[in-house]
Design an enzyme around this catalytic site. Structure first.
Site, mmCIF file in Angstrom:
data_model
loop_
_atom_site.group_PDB
_atom_site.id
_atom_site.type_symbol
_atom_site.label_atom_id
_atom_site.label_comp_id
_atom_site.label_asym_id
_atom_site.label_seq_id
_atom_site.Cartn_x
_atom_site.Cartn_y
_atom_site.Cartn_z
ATOM 1 N N LYS A 140 -18.293 -7.472 42.894
ATOM 2 C CA LYS A 140 -17.805 -8.408 41.866
ATOM 3 C C LYS A 140 -18.975 -8.800 40.950
ATOM 4 C CE LYS A 140 -14.152 -9.666 45.055
ATOM 5 N NZ LYS A 140 -13.215 -8.616 44.687
ATOM 6 N N HIS A 165 -16.228 -14.474 45.725
ATOM 7 C CA HIS A 165 -16.102 -14.940 44.339
ATOM 8 C C HIS A 165 -17.076 -16.064 43.990
ATOM 9 C CE1 HIS A 165 -12.562 -12.507 43.428
ATOM 10 N NE2 HIS A 165 -12.307 -12.662 44.712
ATOM 11 N N SER A 202 -9.696 -16.818 45.405
ATOM 12 C CA SER A 202 -9.689 -15.841 44.311
ATOM 13 C C SER A 202 -8.480 -15.956 43.396
ATOM 14 C CB SER A 202 -9.773 -14.430 44.880
ATOM 15 O OG SER A 202 -8.680 -14.181 45.742
#
Ligand code: PMP
Length: 396
Positions: A244, A214, A186
């Site tokens: 996310k 991610h 990340s």
């Protein structure tokens, strides 16, 4: 009043953080976390959210939330194993399993919580965990909680991983050995070397665990890093977050039916913490539906990511080894990094400084997170500000 010892501890440590440029100030948003944000009455271009696809503010998700709250209420009312499991939770888990190309999925209240839950449900003091040195804090804490022996390997260094796996296996000390890595790191945006990791794992009978917080919604047509490498049937645990790219909140494990059955029986946050509320669950279902049927947001994300990266490189910034839209500008010194971020803010760009302990000391950076929701005009504006402020502070 706190006790004297607590007061001394707090004062000394807070002052220490301030003197080292490590004191984090929280800026509350006065509206949605979109491509622009409102802070203190000022509109800024936002480069600091994980809302990769812009779905956090998508009308379809908002409407799904409203409908679910009206139908089911505001809260789930209990932990999943008592009577907090709604049909919505099961629908989300079924959809996620389809999305991730696995047999089953278990959803948790957050990605952080999910790592705490999943690692400790399987690993114990008679086991060992090989963990990439740059793994996320929630993986580190999950490993600690399990009481397994933690063996760190150098970041994405496959020779080191192989040597440590061999030594652990040959020591005969451990019942089970797991290898854990982020799918996409990340803070740097680089991708784990999953094909090599899987080979080593198969050679030494390691349990494989990939936290793809991610990578999901970003790589592999959205299905994530494991799918990107065509390894869906060779990884035991695929962790994802719903906070996310999916744009809401929650975390999940995707894996075999038997693994998910065990986690539903024994992972502690599933047993002892109240289930995700109906509104975010419904929003997640809407989000996964969008992702499975429409790849244009992912294309836009990559297009914007490449545009920003090319621009920052051209201007002269060190953007490290990113292979994904996550674009760090590595500055090094923490105080200078904070000063750069402050000047960006004054110039209308919100790009938060990331410093120790989130990244190692001396590797302070601005982590830029372009999203599918940014326009090219916004990114051009960002590049102009970076060039001006970068020169002003002697960074480029
Ligand atoms: N794993 C990784 C790799 C992450 O980057 C994050 C988010 N910072 C998490 C887990 C935690 O996810 P969540 O924010 O959903 O708790």
């Amino acid at each position: 009043m706190p006790s004297h010892s607590l007061d001394r501890f707090l004062t000394e440590n807070i002052e220490d953080l301030k003197s080292k440029g490590l004191y984090n100030v929280i800026d509350p948003l006065q509206g949605p976390n979109g491509p622009t944000i409102l802070i203190g009455g000022k509109t800024l271009i936002n480069l600091s959210s994980n809302n990769y696809l812009g779905l956090a503010t998508d009308e379809r998700l908002v409407n799904a939330s409203i409908e679910a709250a009206k139908t089911y209420g505001a809260g789930a009312g209990a932990v999943r194993t008592i009577n907090g499991t709604l049909d919505l939770h099961l629908e989300l888990e079924r959809k996620l399993a389809e999305f991730k190309h696995t047999e089953a999925v278990i959803a948790y209240q957050s990605g952080f919580n999910c790592n705490m839950a999943a690692i400790s449900a399987v690993m114990d003091k008679n086991d060992a965990i090989l963990s990439d040195e740059l793994n996320h804090a929630s993986i580190i804490d999950g490993c600690r909680l399990s009481k397994a022996k933690i063996i760190r390997f150098k970041h994405s260094d496959m020779e080191d991983l192989r040597a440590q796996a061999k030594a652990a296996k040959e020591s005969g000390l451990y019942n089970k050995i797991m290898v854990i890595t982020d799918g996409v790191f990340s803070m740097d945006g680089d991708i784990a070397k999953l094909p090599e990791i899987v080979q080593i794992a198969e050679e030494f009978d390691l349990i494989t665990y990939v936290d793809d917080a991610h990578g999901s919604g970003v790589l592999g047509g959205g299905a994530g890093t494991v799918k990107h490498f065509g390894l869906s049937d060779r990884i035991d645990f695929q962790i994802g977050t719903l906070s996310k790219a999916i744009g809401v909140v929650g975390g999940y494990v995707a894996g075999s039916k038997k693994l998910i059955e065990w986690l539903k029986l024994r992972s502690r946050p599933f047993l002892f913490s109240t289930a995700l509320p109906p509104a975010p669950v419904a929003a997640c279902i809407a989000s996964v539906d969008i992702l499975m049927n429409d790849k244009t947001l992912i294309e836009k994300l990559w297009d914007n990511g490449n545009y920003l990266k090319d621009g920052l490189k051209r201007i002269g910034f060190d953007i490290g080894n990113s292979e994904t839209p996550i674009t760090p500008c590595i500055i090094g010194d923490e105080v200078k990094t904070q000063a750069f971020s402050k000047r960006l803010y004054e110039e209308g760009v919100y790009a938060k400084a990331i410093v120790f302990p989130t990244v190692p000391k001396g590797t302070g950076r601005i982590r830029n997170m372009p999203t599918a929701a940014h326009s090219k005009e916004m990114l051009d504006q960002v590049l102009a500000v970076y060039e001006r402020v970068g020169k002003e502070l002697g960074i480029i």
